[in-house]
Write an enzyme that holds these catalytic residues in place. Structure first.
Site, mmCIF file in Angstrom:
data_model
loop_
_atom_site.group_PDB
_atom_site.id
_atom_site.type_symbol
_atom_site.label_atom_id
_atom_site.label_comp_id
_atom_site.label_asym_id
_atom_site.label_seq_id
_atom_site.Cartn_x
_atom_site.Cartn_y
_atom_site.Cartn_z
ATOM 1 N N VAL A 115 38.346 62.862 -30.761
ATOM 2 C CA VAL A 115 38.671 62.748 -32.189
ATOM 3 C C VAL A 115 39.217 61.346 -32.517
ATOM 4 O O VAL A 115 38.792 60.707 -33.494
ATOM 5 C CB VAL A 115 39.684 63.849 -32.590
ATOM 6 C CG1 VAL A 115 40.187 63.648 -34.014
ATOM 7 C CG2 VAL A 115 39.050 65.212 -32.443
ATOM 8 N N GLY A 116 40.140 60.867 -31.667
ATOM 9 C CA GLY A 116 40.723 59.543 -31.913
ATOM 10 C C GLY A 116 39.681 58.449 -31.851
ATOM 11 O O GLY A 116 39.589 57.583 -32.732
ATOM 12 N N LYS B 51 45.270 62.416 -36.960
ATOM 13 C CA LYS B 51 45.085 63.080 -35.653
ATOM 14 C C LYS B 51 46.419 63.064 -34.906
ATOM 15 O O LYS B 51 46.852 62.025 -34.408
ATOM 16 C CB LYS B 51 44.024 62.379 -34.800
ATOM 17 C CG LYS B 51 43.696 63.230 -33.555
ATOM 18 C CD LYS B 51 43.364 62.448 -32.322
ATOM 19 C CE LYS B 51 44.439 62.275 -31.293
ATOM 20 N NZ LYS B 51 45.059 63.459 -30.702
ATOM 21 N N GLU C 93 51.078 50.106 -32.979
ATOM 22 C CA GLU C 93 52.513 50.270 -32.689
ATOM 23 C C GLU C 93 52.580 50.811 -31.271
ATOM 24 O O GLU C 93 52.291 51.978 -31.047
ATOM 25 C CB GLU C 93 53.155 51.263 -33.666
ATOM 26 C CG GLU C 93 52.978 50.933 -35.141
ATOM 27 C CD GLU C 93 53.822 49.769 -35.605
ATOM 28 O OE1 GLU C 93 54.811 49.441 -34.922
ATOM 29 O OE2 GLU C 93 53.481 49.181 -36.646
ATOM 30 N N GLY D 3 42.328 62.745 -27.944
ATOM 31 C CA GLY D 3 42.223 61.344 -28.344
ATOM 32 C C GLY D 3 40.873 60.750 -27.991
ATOM 33 O O GLY D 3 40.273 60.024 -28.777
ATOM 34 N N GLU E 244 56.639 50.270 -18.713
ATOM 35 C CA GLU E 244 57.299 51.315 -19.505
ATOM 36 C C GLU E 244 57.273 52.630 -18.717
ATOM 37 O O GLU E 244 56.200 53.107 -18.348
ATOM 38 C CB GLU E 244 56.567 51.496 -20.843
ATOM 39 C CG GLU E 244 57.280 52.455 -21.763
ATOM 40 C CD GLU E 244 56.536 52.686 -23.069
ATOM 41 O OE1 GLU E 244 55.326 52.949 -23.028
ATOM 42 O OE2 GLU E 244 57.189 52.630 -24.129
ATOM 43 N N CYS F 56 60.156 54.791 -27.835
ATOM 44 C CA CYS F 56 59.452 53.516 -27.622
ATOM 45 C C CYS F 56 60.425 52.348 -27.606
ATOM 46 O O CYS F 56 60.218 51.362 -26.911
ATOM 47 C CB CYS F 56 58.396 53.325 -28.698
ATOM 48 S SG CYS F 56 59.038 53.473 -30.358
HETATM 49 P P1 NAP Z 1 49.061 57.822 -25.809
HETATM 50 O O1 NAP Z 1 48.697 58.566 -24.597
HETATM 51 O O2 NAP Z 1 48.591 56.430 -25.942
HETATM 52 O O3 NAP Z 1 48.495 58.704 -27.029
HETATM 53 C C1 NAP Z 1 48.751 58.379 -28.376
HETATM 54 C C2 NAP Z 1 47.685 59.005 -29.245
HETATM 55 O O4 NAP Z 1 46.439 58.357 -28.970
HETATM 56 C C3 NAP Z 1 47.457 60.484 -28.960
HETATM 57 O O5 NAP Z 1 47.174 61.137 -30.166
HETATM 58 C C4 NAP Z 1 46.252 60.463 -28.044
HETATM 59 O O6 NAP Z 1 45.521 61.668 -28.065
HETATM 60 C C5 NAP Z 1 45.458 59.314 -28.649
HETATM 61 N N1 NAP Z 1 44.492 58.684 -27.763
HETATM 62 C C6 NAP Z 1 44.525 58.607 -26.424
HETATM 63 N N2 NAP Z 1 43.433 57.936 -25.969
HETATM 64 C C7 NAP Z 1 42.721 57.569 -27.054
HETATM 65 C C8 NAP Z 1 41.489 56.860 -27.252
HETATM 66 N N3 NAP Z 1 40.769 56.393 -26.233
HETATM 67 N N4 NAP Z 1 41.059 56.667 -28.511
HETATM 68 C C9 NAP Z 1 41.773 57.119 -29.563
HETATM 69 N N5 NAP Z 1 42.910 57.821 -29.435
HETATM 70 C C10 NAP Z 1 43.391 58.032 -28.198
HETATM 71 O O7 NAP Z 1 50.638 57.804 -26.039
HETATM 72 P P2 NAP Z 1 51.647 59.024 -25.950
HETATM 73 O O8 NAP Z 1 51.850 59.372 -24.524
HETATM 74 O O9 NAP Z 1 51.236 60.080 -26.902
HETATM 75 O O10 NAP Z 1 52.983 58.368 -26.542
HETATM 76 C C11 NAP Z 1 53.832 57.577 -25.800
HETATM 77 C C12 NAP Z 1 53.561 56.114 -26.038
HETATM 78 O O11 NAP Z 1 53.669 55.813 -27.416
HETATM 79 C C13 NAP Z 1 54.577 55.208 -25.353
HETATM 80 O O12 NAP Z 1 53.912 54.111 -24.798
HETATM 81 C C14 NAP Z 1 55.473 54.768 -26.492
HETATM 82 O O13 NAP Z 1 56.153 53.552 -26.279
HETATM 83 C C15 NAP Z 1 54.485 54.661 -27.600
HETATM 84 N N6 NAP Z 1 55.151 54.708 -28.902
HETATM 85 C C16 NAP Z 1 55.238 53.564 -29.646
HETATM 86 C C17 NAP Z 1 55.895 53.591 -30.867
HETATM 87 C C18 NAP Z 1 56.006 52.372 -31.721
HETATM 88 O O14 NAP Z 1 56.320 52.522 -32.894
HETATM 89 N N7 NAP Z 1 55.756 51.179 -31.215
HETATM 90 C C19 NAP Z 1 56.476 54.775 -31.319
HETATM 91 C C20 NAP Z 1 56.370 55.916 -30.541
HETATM 92 C C21 NAP Z 1 55.702 55.879 -29.332
HETATM 93 P P3 NAP Z 1 45.879 62.932 -27.131
HETATM 94 O O15 NAP Z 1 46.278 63.980 -28.083
HETATM 95 O O16 NAP Z 1 44.621 63.253 -26.397
HETATM 96 O O17 NAP Z 1 46.973 62.512 -26.207
#
Ligand code: NAP
Length: 472
Positions: free
Chosen positions: A206-207, A170, A245, A203, A379, A279
């Site tokens: 589907v997530g 996803k 992650e 998310g 962050e 990140c």
């Molecule tokens: P996010 O809002 O947490 O979303 C990440 C993914 O999770 C998206 O596909 C999102 O779907 C999905 N999602 C959201 N809520 C969910 C739920 N309740 N259940 C299952 N899935 C759900 O993060 P983002 O804004 O896309 O990315 C930025 C974040 O990622 C930052 O905090 C960054 O630090 C972190 N990051 C960490 C790493 C690492 O390796 N540690 C690498 C890259 C990024 P949608 O399509 O609906 O948004």
């Protein structure tokens, strides 16, 4: 315009059960450049069923054959690298000068190591009267963010394929198009049906359905800490493996004996690449008080030299933020920083006047930041760097570790021995010393609230492995 009107399930492009589609916007032009289906729980059900049905056959496929598919995928990616890089620039906004190397070529190199690592699955260890075997964990769900989309996807897919797992992917709704292009490549190499399945959609629907699904053996999530916690909670009743992650607020500790100009330049550039949407970004620069004033001037000069511009212009260092929502969040943090009493050294929350369209934001530096401020603890995920003075090295280490996160860190000191001794004291999954480069062969992952997983290298393969002991 890239219109994707079907999902990739069981080796075929199929209509989604979920109604409607999500649009994808180019953050530089604010124009709609694509659309993808809004899948729902029924699509998750079909994809998980397909992955389950494919699992036994794929797990039993010799590791050398699985490695052959990984090689073929790498060849496809190399042949279509320009197309992939352009697509990611269009959906994410990262300037072309970085996109091909960072978003495409690096991840391909990461993928290729699993051509060789797949053979580790055949190793059998004898312990006393036992044989210890490695087996694939099973059906895996991947939930990914938008900021390094192909990197995140291949960091999970490559070891999963090497281990013999089947997957349901996803992608983020912000940047889903790269995953559809990858699915085309998967189809082209003839990967057995059901080994790779793609379901786009929100998310929360589907997530969440993937995280909960009783027939998913493992969920690998990359994203924010808040969403990661929700995924872990949804996954808990089925006791599946959960690899997280998550976010970061990483320190760059600059020693009093460091080459200050080189260290500050490195730190500013590290944060501003991808407009701070990284990140591992080193968003807290810890500086010796004795050299603080000098460092601020160096940082300001470096920051002001970085060109903010059209992602298609090869001179641009930073492009727009990925979305209007992300820019709004970052602007709010810049206001918070001012209210907390940090000193704005350059940049700021106002939209830069030279752009009529696009989610642009000026690279921003805050001086006189106290590590207890929200801008130093939370962050921000934008082009904002906090410059924090320290009195002595003990305090520098204490400040570096005073964070709920522990994803990355860096040290710049007068010698690598001194840098190494400081690196050992930092509570983070990785540490870059004196400008060391990212290494795809090494494990990547966080301490504390930055997660519990490790991607890439042998440790990345281990995430997808069950071990079985056979007593003789
Ligand atoms: P996010 O809002 O947490 O979303 C990440 C993914 O999770 C998206 O596909 C999102 O779907 C999905 N999602 C959201 N809520 C969910 C739920 N309740 N259940 C299952 N899935 C759900 O993060 P983002 O804004 O896309 O990315 C930025 C974040 O990622 C930052 O905090 C960054 O630090 C972190 N990051 C960490 C790493 C690492 O390796 N540690 C690498 C890259 C990024 P949608 O399509 O609906 O948004």
């Amino acid at each position: 315009m890239r219109k994707q009107d079907s999902l990739f399930i069981a080796g075929a492009w199929v209509n989604a059960c979920g109604a409607g589609c999500a649009t994808v916007t180019n953050p530089g032009t604010e124009e709609v450049i694509g659309q993808v289906p809004l899948g729902d729980e029924r699509d998750v059900e079909r994809a998980v069923t397909a992955a389950r049905q494919a699992f036994a056959g794929w797990a039993a496929t010799p590791s050398s054959v699985r490695a052959g598919y990984i090689r073929a995928l790498a060849e496809q990616l190399k042949a279509r690298a320009d197309e992939m890089a352009s697509l990611i620039t269009a959906e994410l906004g990262m300037p072309v000068q970085w996109c091909r190397a960072v978003q495409v070529e690096g991840p391909i190199a990461g993928l290729e190591q699993y051509i060789h690592l797949a053979a580790l699955m055949d190793e059998v260890h004898e312990v006393g009267n036992s044989l210890v075997l490695r087996e694939p964990v099973g059906v895996c769900a991947f939930i990914n963010p938008w900021n390094y989309p192909l990197h995140q996807l291949l960091g999970k897919l490559a070891p999963a394929l090497a281990a013999g797992c089947t997957v349901v992917v996803k992608p983020s709704q912000e940047t889903p198009l790269h995953a559809f292009l990858l699915a085309e490549m998967i189809e082209a190499i003839g990967l057995p049906a059901g080994v790779f399945n793609l379901v786009s959609g929100p998310g929360a629907k589907v997530g969440e359905a993937l995280a909960k699904h009783p027939d998913v053996d493992m969920v690998s999530f990359t994203g924010s800490t808040d969403a990661g916690v929700r995924v872990a909670q949804a996954a808990a009743p089925s006791v599946k493996r959960v690899c997280l992650e998550l976010g970061g607020k990483s320190p760059l500790l600059i020693g009093a004996d460091a080459d200050l100009a080189a260290a500050v330049r490195y730190g500013v550039q590290d944060v501003m690449i991808n407009s701070g949407q990284t990140c591992t970004a080193l968003t807290r620069m810890l500086l010796p008080a004795s050299r603080y004033a000098e460092a601020l001037e160096l940082a300001r000069a470096e920051c002001e030299s970085l060109r903010l511009g059209d992602p298609l212009d090869p001179q641009s260092f930073l492009g727009p933020m990925c979305s209007a929502a992300q820019r709004r969040t970052v602007r709010e943090y810049i206001q918070i920083g001012r209210q907390e009493g940090a000193r704005l050294l350059c940049g700021g929350a106002e939209a830069p006047s030279e752009f009529e369209r696009g989610y642009y934001l000026k690279p921003t530096l805050f001086a006189d930041v106290d590590n207890r401020m929200r801008i130093a603890q939370e962050e921000i995920f934008g082009p904002v760097l906090c410059l924090i003075p320290y009195a002595d090295e003990a305090q520098a280490v204490q400040l570096a570790n005073d964070s709920p996160f522990g994803l990355s860190s860096a040290v710049w000191a007068g010698s690598s021995e001194r840098a190494l001794s400081l690196a050992r004291q930092l509570r983070a999954g990785q540490c870059f010393i004196n400008g060391g480069a990212f290494n795809y062969l090494a494990p990547f992952g966080g301490y504390k609230q930055s997660g519990n997983g490790r991607e890439w290298g042998e440790e990345g393969l281990a995430e997808f492995v069950e071990v079985k002991a056979i007593q003789l």
